[in-house]
Design a protein around this motif. Structure first.
Motif, PDB file in Angstrom:
ATOM      1  N   ALA A 368       0.978  -8.109 -26.736  1.00 45.18           N
ATOM      2  CA  ALA A 368       1.103  -8.178 -25.309  1.00 45.18           C
ATOM      3  C   ALA A 368       1.775  -8.983 -24.595  1.00 45.18           C
ATOM      4  N   TYR A 369       1.913 -10.066 -25.108  1.00 44.60           N
ATOM      5  CA  TYR A 369       2.768 -11.176 -24.384  1.00 44.60           C
ATOM      6  C   TYR A 369       4.179 -11.000 -24.738  1.00 44.60           C
ATOM      7  N   ILE A 370       4.474 -10.293 -25.680  1.00 45.61           N
ATOM      8  CA  ILE A 370       6.061  -9.880 -26.035  1.00 45.61           C
ATOM      9  C   ILE A 370       6.175  -8.675 -24.956  1.00 45.61           C
ATOM     10  N   HIS A 371       5.459  -7.840 -24.906  1.00 42.96           N
ATOM     11  CA  HIS A 371       5.629  -6.635 -24.178  1.00 42.96           C
ATOM     12  C   HIS A 371       5.971  -7.068 -22.727  1.00 42.96           C
ATOM     13  N   LEU A 372       5.255  -8.117 -22.059  1.00 41.97           N
ATOM     14  CA  LEU A 372       5.813  -8.572 -20.703  1.00 41.97           C
ATOM     15  C   LEU A 372       7.187  -9.137 -20.793  1.00 41.97           C
ATOM     16  N   PHE A 373       7.469  -9.912 -22.044  1.00 40.59           N
ATOM     17  CA  PHE A 373       8.713 -10.202 -22.027  1.00 40.59           C
ATOM     18  C   PHE A 373       9.863  -9.145 -22.012  1.00 40.59           C
ATOM     19  N   LEU A 374       9.630  -8.193 -22.908  1.00 38.95           N
ATOM     20  CA  LEU A 374      10.409  -7.024 -22.895  1.00 38.95           C
ATOM     21  C   LEU A 374      10.679  -6.299 -21.536  1.00 38.95           C
ATOM     22  N   LEU A 375       9.433  -6.138 -20.866  1.00 36.22           N
ATOM     23  CA  LEU A 375       9.456  -5.271 -19.478  1.00 36.22           C
ATOM     24  C   LEU A 375      10.522  -6.436 -18.461  1.00 36.22           C
ATOM     25  N   SER A 376      10.428  -7.495 -18.650  1.00 37.53           N
ATOM     26  CA  SER A 376      11.568  -8.510 -18.021  1.00 37.53           C
ATOM     27  C   SER A 376      12.905  -8.217 -18.451  1.00 37.53           C
ATOM     28  N   GLU A 378      13.984  -5.537 -19.663  1.00 36.96           N
ATOM     29  CA  GLU A 378      14.430  -4.306 -18.790  1.00 36.96           C
ATOM     30  C   GLU A 378      14.671  -4.315 -17.458  1.00 36.96           C
ATOM     31  N   PHE A 379      13.918  -5.080 -16.721  1.00 32.22           N
ATOM     32  CA  PHE A 379      14.299  -5.198 -15.608  1.00 32.22           C
ATOM     33  C   PHE A 379      15.578  -5.778 -15.174  1.00 32.22           C
ATOM     34  N   LEU A 383      17.483  -4.154 -21.782  1.00 33.99           N
ATOM     35  CA  LEU A 383      16.865  -3.270 -22.342  1.00 33.99           C
ATOM     36  C   LEU A 383      16.668  -1.685 -21.340  1.00 33.99           C
ATOM     37  N   ARG A 384      16.415  -0.630 -22.070  1.00 33.98           N
ATOM     38  CA  ARG A 384      16.166   0.608 -21.231  1.00 33.98           C
ATOM     39  C   ARG A 384      15.032   1.249 -21.660  1.00 33.98           C
ATOM     40  N   PRO A 385      14.154   1.724 -20.996  1.00 35.64           N
ATOM     41  CA  PRO A 385      12.962   2.301 -21.523  1.00 35.64           C
ATOM     42  C   PRO A 385      13.171   3.592 -22.166  1.00 35.64           C
ATOM     43  N   HIS A 386      12.500   3.861 -23.108  1.00 32.74           N
ATOM     44  CA  HIS A 386      12.529   5.301 -23.865  1.00 32.74           C
ATOM     45  C   HIS A 386      11.887   6.173 -22.895  1.00 32.74           C
ATOM     46  N   PRO A 387      12.270   7.335 -22.293  1.00 33.24           N
ATOM     47  CA  PRO A 387      11.779   8.241 -21.259  1.00 33.24           C
ATOM     48  C   PRO A 387      10.377   8.731 -21.789  1.00 33.24           C
ATOM     49  N   PHE A 433       8.586   0.865 -12.463  1.00 31.82           N
ATOM     50  CA  PHE A 433       7.847   0.695 -13.781  1.00 31.82           C
ATOM     51  C   PHE A 433       6.577   1.504 -13.641  1.00 31.82           C
ATOM     52  N   ARG A 434       5.857   1.431 -12.423  1.00 31.09           N
ATOM     53  CA  ARG A 434       4.636   1.871 -12.195  1.00 31.09           C
ATOM     54  C   ARG A 434       4.565   3.519 -12.101  1.00 31.09           C
ATOM     55  N   GLN A 435       5.891   3.960 -11.587  1.00 29.16           N
ATOM     56  CA  GLN A 435       5.997   5.222 -11.691  1.00 29.16           C
ATOM     57  C   GLN A 435       6.139   5.997 -12.791  1.00 29.16           C
ATOM     58  N   ALA A 436       6.353   5.272 -13.877  1.00 28.54           N
ATOM     59  CA  ALA A 436       6.568   5.988 -15.415  1.00 28.54           C
ATOM     60  C   ALA A 436       5.096   5.935 -15.864  1.00 28.54           C
ATOM     61  N   MET A 437       4.050   5.467 -15.490  1.00 30.21           N
ATOM     62  CA  MET A 437       2.735   5.337 -16.092  1.00 30.21           C
ATOM     63  C   MET A 437       2.214   6.643 -15.686  1.00 30.21           C
ATOM     64  N   HIS A 438       1.401   7.172 -16.938  1.00 27.96           N
ATOM     65  CA  HIS A 438       0.551   8.303 -16.880  1.00 27.96           C
ATOM     66  C   HIS A 438      -0.821   7.959 -16.644  1.00 27.96           C
ATOM     67  N   SER A 439      -1.732   8.890 -16.143  1.00 30.03           N
ATOM     68  CA  SER A 439      -3.152   8.556 -16.110  1.00 30.03           C
ATOM     69  C   SER A 439      -3.563   8.152 -17.401  1.00 30.03           C
ATOM     70  N   PRO A 440      -4.701   7.301 -17.451  1.00 29.23           N
ATOM     71  CA  PRO A 440      -5.204   7.049 -18.847  1.00 29.23           C
ATOM     72  C   PRO A 440      -5.995   8.102 -19.354  1.00 29.23           C
ATOM     73  N   PRO A 441      -6.041   8.295 -20.694  1.00 28.64           N
ATOM     74  CA  PRO A 441      -6.953   9.597 -21.100  1.00 28.64           C
ATOM     75  C   PRO A 441      -8.491   9.378 -20.831  1.00 28.64           C
ATOM     76  N   PRO A 442      -9.065  10.469 -21.005  1.00 27.60           N
ATOM     77  CA  PRO A 442     -10.446  10.526 -20.402  1.00 27.60           C
ATOM     78  C   PRO A 442     -11.239   9.654 -21.449  1.00 27.60           C
ATOM     79  N   GLY A 443     -12.053   8.729 -20.474  1.00 25.36           N
ATOM     80  CA  GLY A 443     -13.078   7.838 -21.268  1.00 25.36           C
ATOM     81  C   GLY A 443     -12.539   6.332 -21.422  1.00 25.36           C
ATOM     82  N   ASP A 444     -11.087   6.355 -21.175  1.00 22.89           N
ATOM     83  CA  ASP A 444     -10.478   4.827 -21.250  1.00 22.89           C
ATOM     84  C   ASP A 444     -11.037   4.267 -19.855  1.00 22.89           C
TER      85      ASP A 444
END
Length: 447
Positions: A368-376, A378-379, A383-387, A433-444
């Motif tokens: 989780a901590y590394i994910h924030l670093f990678l997003l930074s 990309e910003f 790095l570039r995001p996988h579509p 970044f937020r535009q790339a987010m999908h709705s969470p699966p049902p129950g999440d």
């Protein structure tokens, strides 16, 4: 009939009769006195009865209590020590789960107390521990010897004031005939006899278990508004000067490493055997970076309220440039989970606090901590995001396939400006970044 017991005083110290030698200490030759009245004792060391002490004077009205003597013996023996190993011990605590509760287990690691000074039965205010140890840095530990009843809650609370930690050592089940110094050593090594009453050791282990419990039941997500303010830049100038002195070695070592044609796993293990200074030197050599002039995005501390309790939060220079060396250049797509797994091999000293507990959506704290670093990264167009992936499940692809391309980007347009100390990042820029987010699966659910 005169009373008999197993402890006497020799040279003003309690001694068990089985610590004596019959050839030199039989009878009055033991030179022992009664711990209660101070009169001379005889050491009976025959073959028919258990060895014991008796008063020399048969009409003496003195009757020492065996368990009291055992308690005093253990207390005094502890006060004479200059080191004490506290074995690891497991504990259980209840945790709320919905309308009910669940018991979880955690372990307090073993601890070595190197004793600078020790006092027995020293009263301080309203509390009088059996033994007080002073250890390094003037930290003090209180030791209680349990022989009739456990420390009650009132005394436990009193011990939390003025002492770095307190422990109870249980001798209540030991024979009333007493134990020798050699037997005491065996009992001191038995984990079930020790209980932490308070201390950072206990609090740390408990808090870590509670965090893991909650983490396991949470669905981790990127914090709302992440990077609407830039992470702080922490430049370890003195350490990076030391790294600079290792660059000649690192260049040669890297050349030799490439000639061996090792797998990624073998290279990770090789890096993991290095100390952090040499590891950073290898990364700087591989990326052709000057350690004393690292880009700010490889020196990022967090200042956005994200707290992963020390996971990879050692000096940023010691892990960010190493991660970028391995994943930041090339054509390999990867997720933060891949990076975190690699870090456990390549930087085990940076991942000491990682217990590998997974959140409900599969993130360790390190991932989780590394994910924030990678997003930074990309910003800042490293790095570039996988579509087609959500923000949390985003896979990344290096922007530059070769180190020379990466170096050209740095030289032509340094990406430091957005994270320079005191600068601001427009939150609207991060909204893509937020535009790339999908709705969470049902129950999440969110944590």
């Amino acid at each position: 009939m005169p009373s008999s017991f197993s402890y006497g005083k020799l040279n003003d110290k309690l001694v068990h009769i089985r610590d004596l030698k019959p050839e030199t200490h039989r009878g009055l030759a033991c030179n022992c006195v009664c711990p209660e009245c101070g009169r001379r004792l005889q050491a009976h060391m025959g073959d028919m009865r258990s060895w014991h002490f008796q008063h020399q004077a048969e009409d003496l009205n003195c009757n020492p209590q065996p368990m009291t003597l055992l308690h005093a013996f253990v207390r005094d023996a502890l006060a004479e020590r200059r080191s004490l190993h506290i074995p690891a011990r497991s504990y259980r605590i209840p945790m709320s789960v919905g309308a009910g509760s669940e018991s979880i287990e955690f372990e307090v690691e073993d601890k070595m107390l190197n004793v600078v000074a020790a006092e027995a039965e020293l009263r301080e205010g309203s509390v009088q521990p059996d033994v007080i140890y002073t250890v390094e840095y003037q930290r003090r530990y209180a030791i209680e010897v349990r022989y009739t009843h456990a420390v009650d809650e009132l005394k436990r609370q009193k011990l939390t004031h003025g002492y770095a930690g307190s422990l109870e050592f249980d001798v209540s089940d030991l024979p009333s005939s007493g134990i020798t110094h050699l037997e005491l050593e065996k009992y001191l090594a038995q984990a079930h006899r020790w209980e932490w009453l308070h201390g950072v050791e206990l609090s740390y282990a408990r808090n870590r278990a509670e965090r893991s419990f909650r983490w396991k039941r949470s669905i981790w997500s990127v914090p709302h508004g992440f990077q609407s303010n830039p992470p702080a830049v922490t430049k370890a100038t003195a350490k990076l000067k030391i790294v600079a002195k290792r660059m000649s070695w690192a260049t040669s070592a890297l050349r030799e490493l490439k000639s061996r044609n090792l797998s990624h796993a073998e290279k990770a293990n090789w890096l993991g055997a290095l100390d952090k200074i040499n590891r950073v030197a290898i990364a700087c050599a591989g990326l052709r970076l000057d350690p004393e002039d690292l880009p700010a995005y490889l020196l990022q501390g967090r200042s956005d309220g994200v707290d992963f309790h020390g996971t990879l939060a050692h000096h940023p220079y010691s892990w960010q440039v190493v991660i970028f060396m391995r994943f930041g250049v090339g054509n390999e797509s990867f997720h933060a989970r891949d990076v975190a797994a690699w870090c456990l091999q390549a930087m085990p000293d940076r991942c000491k606090l990682e217990d590998r507990t997974l959140s409900a959506n599969g993130f360790t704290r390190t991932a989780a901590y590394i994910h924030l670093f990678l997003l930074s990264l990309e910003f800042h167009r490293l790095l570039r995001p996988h579509p087609g992936s959500s923000l949390e499940e985003m896979r990344f692809i290096p922007m530059y396939k070769k180190v020379s391309d990466f170096k050209r980007f740095i030289d032509e347009k340094p990406p430091d400006q957005a994270v320079a100390a005191g600068s601001k990042i427009d939150a609207v820029m991060f909204a893509r970044f937020r535009q790339a987010m999908h709705s969470p699966p049902p129950g999440d659910e969110s944590p």
